[in-house]
Design a protein around this motif. Structure first.
Motif, PDB file in Angstrom:
ATOM      1  N   THR A   1      13.200  -9.956  22.196  1.00  0.00           N
ATOM      2  CA  THR A   1      14.275 -10.535  23.000  1.00  0.00           C
ATOM      3  C   THR A   1      15.384  -9.527  23.282  1.00  0.00           C
ATOM      4  OG1 THR A   1      15.329 -11.370  20.997  1.00  0.00           O
ATOM      5  CG2 THR A   1      13.837 -12.868  22.159  1.00  0.00           C
ATOM      6  N   SER A   2      15.470  -8.483  22.477  1.00  0.00           N
ATOM      7  CA  SER A   2      16.395  -7.367  22.685  1.00  0.00           C
ATOM      8  C   SER A   2      15.743  -6.143  22.037  1.00  0.00           C
ATOM      9  CB  SER A   2      17.766  -7.674  22.075  1.00  0.00           C
ATOM     10  OG  SER A   2      17.670  -7.817  20.685  1.00  0.00           O
ATOM     11  N   PRO A   3      16.290  -4.961  22.233  1.00  0.00           N
ATOM     12  CA  PRO A   3      15.630  -3.779  21.679  1.00  0.00           C
ATOM     13  C   PRO A   3      15.430  -3.879  20.162  1.00  0.00           C
ATOM     14  CG  PRO A   3      17.316  -3.118  23.226  1.00  0.00           C
ATOM     15  CD  PRO A   3      17.459  -4.594  23.038  1.00  0.00           C
ATOM     16  N   GLY A   4      14.189  -3.720  19.748  1.00  0.00           N
ATOM     17  CA  GLY A   4      13.859  -3.770  18.328  1.00  0.00           C
ATOM     18  C   GLY A   4      13.866  -2.377  17.722  1.00  0.00           C
ATOM     19  N   THR A   5      14.360  -2.263  16.506  1.00  0.00           N
ATOM     20  CA  THR A   5      14.427  -0.956  15.848  1.00  0.00           C
ATOM     21  C   THR A   5      13.414  -0.818  14.722  1.00  0.00           C
ATOM     22  OG1 THR A   5      16.122  -1.749  14.333  1.00  0.00           O
ATOM     23  CG2 THR A   5      16.869  -0.680  16.364  1.00  0.00           C
ATOM     24  N   THR A   6      12.668  -1.877  14.427  1.00  0.00           N
ATOM     25  CA  THR A   6      11.665  -1.825  13.367  1.00  0.00           C
ATOM     26  C   THR A   6      10.381  -2.481  13.824  1.00  0.00           C
ATOM     27  OG1 THR A   6      12.258  -3.956  12.416  1.00  0.00           O
ATOM     28  CG2 THR A   6      13.432  -2.024  11.565  1.00  0.00           C
ATOM     29  N   ALA A   7       9.316  -2.192  13.103  1.00  0.00           N
ATOM     30  CA  ALA A   7       8.048  -2.905  13.238  1.00  0.00           C
ATOM     31  C   ALA A   7       7.537  -3.101  11.820  1.00  0.00           C
ATOM     32  CB  ALA A   7       7.063  -2.120  14.072  1.00  0.00           C
ATOM     33  N   GLU A   8       7.565  -4.339  11.359  1.00  0.00           N
ATOM     34  CA  GLU A   8       7.231  -4.636   9.976  1.00  0.00           C
ATOM     35  C   GLU A   8       6.007  -5.537   9.914  1.00  0.00           C
ATOM     36  OE1 GLU A   8       9.385  -6.686   6.111  1.00  0.00           O
ATOM     37  OE2 GLU A   8      10.372  -6.729   8.050  1.00  0.00           O
TER      38      GLU A   8
ATOM     39  N   LYS B   1      12.571  -1.211  25.776  1.00  0.00           N
ATOM     40  CA  LYS B   1      13.697  -2.104  26.076  1.00  0.00           C
ATOM     41  C   LYS B   1      13.420  -3.551  25.647  1.00  0.00           C
ATOM     42  CE  LYS B   1      16.468  -3.744  29.915  1.00  0.00           C
ATOM     43  NZ  LYS B   1      16.659  -3.716  31.342  1.00  0.00           N
ATOM     44  N   ASP B   2      12.235  -4.069  25.979  1.00  0.00           N
ATOM     45  CA  ASP B   2      11.928  -5.465  25.671  1.00  0.00           C
ATOM     46  C   ASP B   2      10.639  -5.626  24.867  1.00  0.00           C
ATOM     47  OD1 ASP B   2      10.220  -4.689  27.653  1.00  0.00           O
ATOM     48  OD2 ASP B   2      10.469  -6.490  28.870  1.00  0.00           O
ATOM     49  N   SER B   3      10.206  -4.561  24.203  1.00  0.00           N
ATOM     50  CA  SER B   3       8.995  -4.646  23.389  1.00  0.00           C
ATOM     51  C   SER B   3       8.948  -3.495  22.387  1.00  0.00           C
ATOM     52  CB  SER B   3       7.753  -4.607  24.284  1.00  0.00           C
ATOM     53  OG  SER B   3       7.656  -3.348  24.919  1.00  0.00           O
ATOM     54  N   VAL B   4       8.029  -3.631  21.459  1.00  0.00           N
ATOM     55  CA  VAL B   4       7.746  -2.576  20.491  1.00  0.00           C
ATOM     56  C   VAL B   4       6.233  -2.413  20.457  1.00  0.00           C
ATOM     57  CG1 VAL B   4       7.878  -1.873  18.071  1.00  0.00           C
ATOM     58  CG2 VAL B   4       9.764  -3.134  19.085  1.00  0.00           C
ATOM     59  N   GLN B   5       5.761  -1.187  20.693  1.00  0.00           N
ATOM     60  CA  GLN B   5       4.329  -0.914  20.594  1.00  0.00           C
ATOM     61  C   GLN B   5       4.037  -0.476  19.169  1.00  0.00           C
ATOM     62  OE1 GLN B   5       3.187   1.874  23.646  1.00  0.00           O
ATOM     63  NE2 GLN B   5       2.353   0.191  24.833  1.00  0.00           N
ATOM     64  N   VAL B   6       3.080  -1.153  18.539  1.00  0.00           N
ATOM     65  CA  VAL B   6       2.767  -0.924  17.133  1.00  0.00           C
ATOM     66  C   VAL B   6       1.329  -0.451  17.007  1.00  0.00           C
ATOM     67  CG1 VAL B   6       2.719  -1.965  14.840  1.00  0.00           C
ATOM     68  CG2 VAL B   6       4.341  -2.791  16.539  1.00  0.00           C
TER      69      VAL B   6
ATOM     70  N   THR C   1       0.469 -10.638  10.969  1.00  0.00           N
ATOM     71  CA  THR C   1       1.769 -11.023  11.504  1.00  0.00           C
ATOM     72  C   THR C   1       2.703  -9.821  11.466  1.00  0.00           C
ATOM     73  OG1 THR C   1       1.450 -13.263  10.667  1.00  0.00           O
ATOM     74  CG2 THR C   1       3.692 -12.632  11.297  1.00  0.00           C
ATOM     75  N   ILE C   2       3.303  -9.532  12.618  1.00  0.00           N
ATOM     76  CA  ILE C   2       4.232  -8.405  12.741  1.00  0.00           C
ATOM     77  C   ILE C   2       5.555  -8.948  13.253  1.00  0.00           C
ATOM     78  CG2 ILE C   2       4.697  -6.229  13.925  1.00  0.00           C
ATOM     79  CD1 ILE C   2       1.702  -5.867  14.172  1.00  0.00           C
ATOM     80  N   ARG C   3       6.647  -8.363  12.758  1.00  0.00           N
ATOM     81  CA  ARG C   3       7.958  -8.738  13.274  1.00  0.00           C
ATOM     82  C   ARG C   3       8.774  -7.485  13.542  1.00  0.00           C
ATOM     83  NH1 ARG C   3      12.054 -11.040   8.662  1.00  0.00           N
ATOM     84  NH2 ARG C   3      12.117  -9.137   7.420  1.00  0.00           N
ATOM     85  N   SER C   4       9.775  -7.646  14.399  1.00  0.00           N
ATOM     86  CA  SER C   4      10.700  -6.564  14.718  1.00  0.00           C
ATOM     87  C   SER C   4      12.109  -7.085  14.544  1.00  0.00           C
ATOM     88  CB  SER C   4      10.482  -6.085  16.151  1.00  0.00           C
ATOM     89  OG  SER C   4      11.348  -5.010  16.438  1.00  0.00           O
ATOM     90  N   GLN C   5      12.991  -6.194  14.104  1.00  0.00           N
ATOM     91  CA  GLN C   5      14.385  -6.553  13.906  1.00  0.00           C
ATOM     92  C   GLN C   5      15.270  -5.636  14.730  1.00  0.00           C
ATOM     93  OE1 GLN C   5      14.290  -6.153   9.589  1.00  0.00           O
ATOM     94  NE2 GLN C   5      14.792  -8.330   9.438  1.00  0.00           N
ATOM     95  N   ALA C   6      16.411  -6.162  15.121  1.00  0.00           N
ATOM     96  CA  ALA C   6      17.410  -5.371  15.835  1.00  0.00           C
ATOM     97  C   ALA C   6      18.167  -4.513  14.821  1.00  0.00           C
ATOM     98  CB  ALA C   6      18.368  -6.283  16.590  1.00  0.00           C
ATOM     99  N   GLU C   7      19.044  -3.688  15.323  1.00  0.00           N
ATOM    100  CA  GLU C   7      19.822  -2.801  14.468  1.00  0.00           C
ATOM    101  C   GLU C   7      20.692  -3.569  13.475  1.00  0.00           C
ATOM    102  OE1 GLU C   7      23.030   0.665  15.283  1.00  0.00           O
ATOM    103  OE2 GLU C   7      21.237   0.663  16.549  1.00  0.00           O
ATOM    104  N   ASN C   8      21.161  -4.760  13.869  1.00  0.00           N
ATOM    105  CA  ASN C   8      22.016  -5.562  12.986  1.00  0.00           C
ATOM    106  C   ASN C   8      21.220  -6.409  11.991  1.00  0.00           C
ATOM    107  OD1 ASN C   8      20.970  -7.587  14.563  1.00  0.00           O
ATOM    108  ND2 ASN C   8      22.944  -8.316  15.334  1.00  0.00           N
TER     109      ASN C   8
END
Length: 132
Positions: free
Chosen positions: A118-125, A64-69, A84-91
């Protein structure tokens, strides 16, 4: 009627000025080409030899509020740095970005890190890794 030419006899008076200019241009082109090849070789060697840390994302798990990578990091023994890792939302909006540090004598590190979002992330880049 015949047309007469005023050419000098071949080989009698040395090279013409056009031939000397062509020869100088050829030499200049060879020198500049060699410098370009040397420069490209230097930059290629610098990129490969000086890149002490590399990594790849094996898997990631959305929350919900994180992405485990799950990261696999390869580095020189004793080298330290960060990835450096980033996550993006669906939009496509970026919802999280963080740097994760790696150090020590191990040359291969498998680590699961948590990237807060800050909101559900759909990627881990993985954006990149840098040595200190």
């Amino acid at each position: 009627m015949s047309a007469s030419t005023t050419r000098l006899p071949e080989g009698r008076y040395g090279r013409s000025s056009d031939e000397r200019a062509d020869h100088k241009l050829r030499i200049a082109a060879v020198v500049l080409g060699a410098l370009l090849v040397a420069m490209l070789g230097y930059f290629a060697w610098h990129y490969v030899a000086k890149n002490e840390i590399s990594a790849e994302v094996i898997t990631f798990e959305q929350h919900k509020d994180s992405v485990q990578v799950h990261l696999e990091v390869r580095k020189d023994a004793g080298a330290s740095g960060y990835c450096t890792i980033r996550s993006q939302a669906e939009n496509g909006a970026e919802v999280g970005r963080a740097d994760f540090r790696f150090s020590g004598d191990a040359t291969r590190i498998d680590k699961v890190v948590t990237l807060r979002t800050t909101s559900p992330g759909t990627t881990a880049e993985l954006l990149g890794c840098h040595a200190d």
